[in-house]
Every structure is written in C-alpha cells, then in structure tokens.
Design a protein around this motif. Structure first.
Motif, PDB file in Angstrom:
ATOM      1  N   UNK A   1       0.641  -1.169  -0.095  1.00  0.00           N
ATOM      2  CA  UNK A   1      -0.023   0.082   0.032  1.00  0.00           C
ATOM      3  C   UNK A   1       0.865   1.403  -0.111  1.00  0.00           C
ATOM      4  N   UNK A   2       0.781   2.193  -0.672  1.00  0.00           N
ATOM      5  CA  UNK A   2       1.370   3.290  -0.785  1.00  0.00           C
ATOM      6  C   UNK A   2       0.558   4.565  -0.235  1.00  0.00           C
ATOM      7  N   UNK A   3       1.221   5.525   0.522  1.00  0.00           N
ATOM      8  CA  UNK A   3       0.711   6.439   1.298  1.00  0.00           C
ATOM      9  C   UNK A   3       1.829   7.462   1.526  1.00  0.00           C
ATOM     10  N   UNK A   4       1.420   8.736   2.161  1.00  0.00           N
ATOM     11  CA  UNK A   4       2.588   9.649   2.630  1.00  0.00           C
ATOM     12  C   UNK A   4       3.408   9.014   3.250  1.00  0.00           C
ATOM     13  N   UNK A   5       4.737   9.314   3.160  1.00  0.00           N
ATOM     14  CA  UNK A   5       5.950   8.556   3.890  1.00  0.00           C
ATOM     15  C   UNK A   5       5.994   9.522   5.270  1.00  0.00           C
ATOM     16  N   UNK A   6       6.135   9.166   6.385  1.00  0.00           N
ATOM     17  CA  UNK A   6       6.569   9.708   7.484  1.00  0.00           C
ATOM     18  C   UNK A   6       7.846   9.515   8.075  1.00  0.00           C
ATOM     19  N   UNK A   7       8.542  10.285   8.905  1.00  0.00           N
ATOM     20  CA  UNK A   7       9.616  10.148   9.496  1.00  0.00           C
ATOM     21  C   UNK A   7       9.459  10.461  10.723  1.00  0.00           C
ATOM     22  N   UNK A   8       9.430   9.553  11.921  1.00  0.00           N
ATOM     23  CA  UNK A   8       9.058  10.148  13.316  1.00  0.00           C
ATOM     24  C   UNK A   8       7.987  11.100  13.268  1.00  0.00           C
ATOM     25  N   UNK A   9       6.752  10.520  12.645  1.00  0.00           N
ATOM     26  CA  UNK A   9       5.523  11.278  12.335  1.00  0.00           C
ATOM     27  C   UNK A   9       5.496  12.658  11.907  1.00  0.00           C
ATOM     28  N   UNK A  10       6.409  12.858  11.004  1.00  0.00           N
ATOM     29  CA  UNK A  10       6.530  14.188  10.362  1.00  0.00           C
ATOM     30  C   UNK A  10       6.622  13.679   8.757  1.00  0.00           C
ATOM     31  N   UNK A  11       5.938  14.470   8.021  1.00  0.00           N
ATOM     32  CA  UNK A  11       5.928  14.205   6.755  1.00  0.00           C
ATOM     33  C   UNK A  11       7.260  14.226   6.130  1.00  0.00           C
ATOM     34  N   UNK A  12       7.708  13.416   5.017  1.00  0.00           N
ATOM     35  CA  UNK A  12       8.867  13.205   4.216  1.00  0.00           C
ATOM     36  C   UNK A  12       8.567  14.156   2.920  1.00  0.00           C
ATOM     37  N   UNK A  13       9.658  15.032   2.727  1.00  0.00           N
ATOM     38  CA  UNK A  13       9.471  15.696   1.489  1.00  0.00           C
ATOM     39  C   UNK A  13      10.557  15.236   0.366  1.00  0.00           C
ATOM     40  N   UNK A  14      10.358  15.298  -0.857  1.00  0.00           N
ATOM     41  CA  UNK A  14      11.215  14.854  -1.794  1.00  0.00           C
ATOM     42  C   UNK A  14      11.225  15.853  -3.047  1.00  0.00           C
ATOM     43  N   UNK A  15      12.033  16.620  -3.404  1.00  0.00           N
ATOM     44  CA  UNK A  15      11.913  17.317  -4.619  1.00  0.00           C
ATOM     45  C   UNK A  15      10.890  18.469  -4.378  1.00  0.00           C
ATOM     46  N   UNK A  18       5.434  16.318  -1.214  1.00  0.00           N
ATOM     47  CA  UNK A  18       5.260  15.090  -0.220  1.00  0.00           C
ATOM     48  C   UNK A  18       5.724  13.833  -0.657  1.00  0.00           C
ATOM     49  N   UNK A  19       6.607  13.227  -0.206  1.00  0.00           N
ATOM     50  CA  UNK A  19       7.181  12.015  -0.565  1.00  0.00           C
ATOM     51  C   UNK A  19       5.838  10.711  -0.466  1.00  0.00           C
ATOM     52  N   UNK A  20       5.914   9.780  -1.553  1.00  0.00           N
ATOM     53  CA  UNK A  20       4.886   8.787  -1.563  1.00  0.00           C
ATOM     54  C   UNK A  20       5.570   7.420  -1.491  1.00  0.00           C
ATOM     55  N   UNK A  21       5.237   6.504  -0.820  1.00  0.00           N
ATOM     56  CA  UNK A  21       5.944   5.194  -0.588  1.00  0.00           C
ATOM     57  C   UNK A  21       5.138   3.905   0.057  1.00  0.00           C
ATOM     58  N   UNK A  22       5.833   2.916   0.237  1.00  0.00           N
ATOM     59  CA  UNK A  22       5.221   1.908   0.972  1.00  0.00           C
ATOM     60  C   UNK A  22       5.061   2.363   2.463  1.00  0.00           C
ATOM     61  N   UNK A  23       3.850   1.941   2.839  1.00  0.00           N
ATOM     62  CA  UNK A  23       3.508   2.453   4.173  1.00  0.00           C
ATOM     63  C   UNK A  23       2.747   1.092   5.083  1.00  0.00           C
ATOM     64  N   UNK A  24       3.122   0.048   4.631  1.00  0.00           N
ATOM     65  CA  UNK A  24       2.352  -0.907   5.330  1.00  0.00           C
ATOM     66  C   UNK A  24       2.938  -1.042   6.853  1.00  0.00           C
ATOM     67  N   UNK A  25       4.151  -0.817   7.343  1.00  0.00           N
ATOM     68  CA  UNK A  25       4.717  -0.703   8.429  1.00  0.00           C
ATOM     69  C   UNK A  25       3.845   0.297   9.230  1.00  0.00           C
ATOM     70  N   UNK A  26       4.002   1.497   8.650  1.00  0.00           N
ATOM     71  CA  UNK A  26       3.402   2.803   9.533  1.00  0.00           C
ATOM     72  C   UNK A  26       1.989   2.437   9.737  1.00  0.00           C
ATOM     73  N   UNK A  27       0.993   2.000   8.774  1.00  0.00           N
ATOM     74  CA  UNK A  27      -0.325   1.580   8.946  1.00  0.00           C
ATOM     75  C   UNK A  27      -0.322   0.854  10.479  1.00  0.00           C
ATOM     76  N   UNK A  28       0.405  -0.288  10.294  1.00  0.00           N
ATOM     77  CA  UNK A  28       0.278  -1.075  11.417  1.00  0.00           C
ATOM     78  C   UNK A  28       0.814  -0.662  12.678  1.00  0.00           C
ATOM     79  N   UNK A  29       1.656   0.186  12.775  1.00  0.00           N
ATOM     80  CA  UNK A  29       2.454   0.887  13.863  1.00  0.00           C
ATOM     81  C   UNK A  29       1.283   1.780  14.275  1.00  0.00           C
TER      82      UNK A  29
END
Length: 95
Positions: A1-15, A18-29
């Motif tokens: 599943x793809x969703x917004x990327x988080x880093x310690x509960x902050x959004x990750x930005x790329x170029x 907002x960065x999009x990427x694999x989010x299964x671990x984040x959803x479960x956490x």
C-alpha cells in the motif's frame, strides 16, 4: 500500500513535494499505538499497546491485536508478542 511517507511522525518531502511510498509498517504501527476513540471516523480502531508496557502480556492482548489487524484489512501470517516487542509478518489485501 502506498501513502504519505513519515519520519518520526513528520511528513517526508522529496523534490519539494510530499514523498509517497510503501506504508504498511506505518499503518500497522499507528494501529498498534493508537487508542480506541482517537480516530474520529473509526472510533473502535486502536490497540493502545502502551497499556501492556511493563505489564502483563495476555492472550486478550494477542486476540485484540489480531482482530484489529484483520478489521483493517491486514492478512496476518505470523505474530509473536515478546517482552522486547511484537514481531508481525503479513500484508494488506490488494484492492
């Protein structure tokens, strides 16, 4: 599943976006640490895993986590609850 990327509960930005990427671990956490009632649209979602910190790890906790994961669409293959943490193996159903 793809969703917004988080880093310690902050959004990750790329170029500058907002960065999009694999989010299964984040959803479960988030499912494990949130308390029931924290998600306004889904008030019964949440495991409140912090209650088990320095406490008893019971079959009820195991069952509650399994039910919450299944209700979220997560296909659980294996789960081990240890004093050091929880090991979860599985994936979300593809839509």
């Amino acid at each position: 599943m793809n969703d917004f990327r988080l880093n310690e509960n902050d959004l990750v930005f790329k170029n500058g976006d907002i960065a999009i990427g694999e989010s299964n671990e984040t959803h479960v956490e988030h499912l494990l640490i949130s308390r029931q009632g924290e998600w306004k649209q889904h008030p019964i979602v949440g495991c409140d895993i912090w209650k088990a910190k320095n406490g008893n790890i019971t079959r009820m906790l195991d069952r509650h986590i399994r039910i919450q994961l299944e209700a979220d669409g997560f296909q659980l293959e294996n789960m081990n609850i240890l004093p050091e943490g929880i090991n979860i193996k599985g994936q979300y159903h593809e839509k």
